[in-house]
Design an enzyme around this catalytic site. Sequence first.
Site, PDB file in Angstrom:
ATOM      1  N   ASP A  18       0.398 -27.390   9.107  1.00 42.87           N
ATOM      2  CA  ASP A  18       0.353 -27.126   7.680  1.00 42.87           C
ATOM      3  C   ASP A  18      -0.810 -27.954   7.127  1.00 42.87           C
ATOM      4  O   ASP A  18      -1.294 -28.878   7.786  1.00 42.87           O
ATOM      5  CB  ASP A  18       1.691 -27.531   7.046  1.00 42.87           C
ATOM      6  CG  ASP A  18       1.782 -27.175   5.581  1.00 42.87           C
ATOM      7  OD1 ASP A  18       1.029 -26.281   5.131  1.00 42.87           O
ATOM      8  OD2 ASP A  18       2.594 -27.785   4.882  1.00 42.87           O
ATOM      9  N   ASP A  20      -1.503 -28.835   3.151  1.00 44.16           N
ATOM     10  CA  ASP A  20      -1.117 -29.713   2.044  1.00 44.16           C
ATOM     11  C   ASP A  20       0.109 -30.532   2.422  1.00 44.16           C
ATOM     12  O   ASP A  20       1.129 -29.986   2.824  1.00 44.16           O
ATOM     13  CB  ASP A  20      -0.823 -28.886   0.796  1.00 44.16           C
ATOM     14  CG  ASP A  20      -2.065 -28.179   0.276  1.00 44.16           C
ATOM     15  OD1 ASP A  20      -3.129 -28.823   0.238  1.00 44.16           O
ATOM     16  OD2 ASP A  20      -1.979 -26.992  -0.075  1.00 44.16           O
ATOM     17  N   THR A 110      -0.870 -22.168   6.242  1.00 48.15           N
ATOM     18  CA  THR A 110      -0.666 -22.743   4.928  1.00 48.15           C
ATOM     19  C   THR A 110      -0.227 -21.706   3.915  1.00 48.15           C
ATOM     20  O   THR A 110      -0.558 -20.523   4.037  1.00 48.15           O
ATOM     21  CB  THR A 110      -1.962 -23.428   4.438  1.00 48.15           C
ATOM     22  OG1 THR A 110      -1.782 -23.901   3.102  1.00 48.15           O
ATOM     23  CG2 THR A 110      -3.144 -22.468   4.473  1.00 48.15           C
ATOM     24  N   LYS A 142       6.551 -18.915   4.093  1.00 49.45           N
ATOM     25  CA  LYS A 142       7.575 -19.806   4.645  1.00 49.45           C
ATOM     26  C   LYS A 142       8.795 -19.793   3.720  1.00 49.45           C
ATOM     27  O   LYS A 142       8.636 -19.699   2.507  1.00 49.45           O
ATOM     28  CB  LYS A 142       7.018 -21.228   4.770  1.00 49.45           C
ATOM     29  CG  LYS A 142       5.779 -21.317   5.657  1.00 49.45           C
ATOM     30  CD  LYS A 142       5.119 -22.694   5.542  1.00 49.45           C
ATOM     31  CE  LYS A 142       3.824 -22.736   6.318  1.00 49.45           C
ATOM     32  NZ  LYS A 142       3.125 -24.042   6.224  1.00 49.45           N
ATOM     33  N   ASP A 167       5.589 -30.784   6.760  1.00 47.10           N
ATOM     34  CA  ASP A 167       6.081 -31.839   5.881  1.00 47.10           C
ATOM     35  C   ASP A 167       7.243 -31.394   5.007  1.00 47.10           C
ATOM     36  O   ASP A 167       7.789 -32.212   4.269  1.00 47.10           O
ATOM     37  CB  ASP A 167       4.952 -32.323   4.958  1.00 47.10           C
ATOM     38  CG  ASP A 167       4.571 -31.277   3.924  1.00 47.10           C
ATOM     39  OD1 ASP A 167       4.640 -31.570   2.718  1.00 47.10           O
ATOM     40  OD2 ASP A 167       4.202 -30.161   4.322  1.00 47.10           O
TER      41      ASP A 167
END
Length: 234
Positions: A18, A20, A110, A142, A167
């Site tokens: 990922d 960010d 992303t 996602k 994250d």
Amino acid sequence: MRWARTVEDGTAAAVLFDVDGVLIDTADAHGRVWRAWARARGLDPEAVWAATQGRRRADILRLVAPERDPAEEHRALDRLMAAEEPGFRAFDGAAGLLRALPPGRWAVVTSSRAEPTAQRLARTGLPVPEVRVCAEDVFEGKPSPEGYLTAAARLGVDPARCLVVEDAPAGIAAGLAAGCTVYAVATTHRPEELRDAQGCFGSLAEAARAVRRHVRGARHTGHVRPDRPQGDTS
């Protein structure tokens, strides 16, 4: 390290990151942007911010403001985000980790759009991989596994031999649903929210050694040195 379940060394054929919250520290900026946008539209800023986690912007807008014109809201959000971009920085260890991985053996997946993603990577001094799966490249964001399955296919690697670094819970769910091994970095969420991952680390720099160890052909060093972002961030 918070925890890491047993993963054999050298078993990952590719790493899917990922962006960010994993490679680039954008959480505070995204929080300011979405809260400002919500306040200007009379929405609950905290509820809107909670709804953004791990989701594409188009999906967020459909969820929190379905009655509004998406094109107009995208433009408004672009203006707010443009003011934040110069302050973005790569996380310590990001540049060194990406450069240690064999070419063609890593990709980014992303919820951000393609053009800002490439610009953001370059501006923060990070390599821009050939394989980038962004918001426009998938029908479902996602926690759907589509993004990670697409990245694995483009790299020509079985998803079961991919290591995902995420994250957020939605990203972890996506990686697991794709059949990948998933490591989490606790940069934007508490470790207890990331417990479904096979490993959880306090930072990307902390995770870097484990990632390198599990990728056959990765360059190894005795320590992880924080990398100073390079390139123009203005």
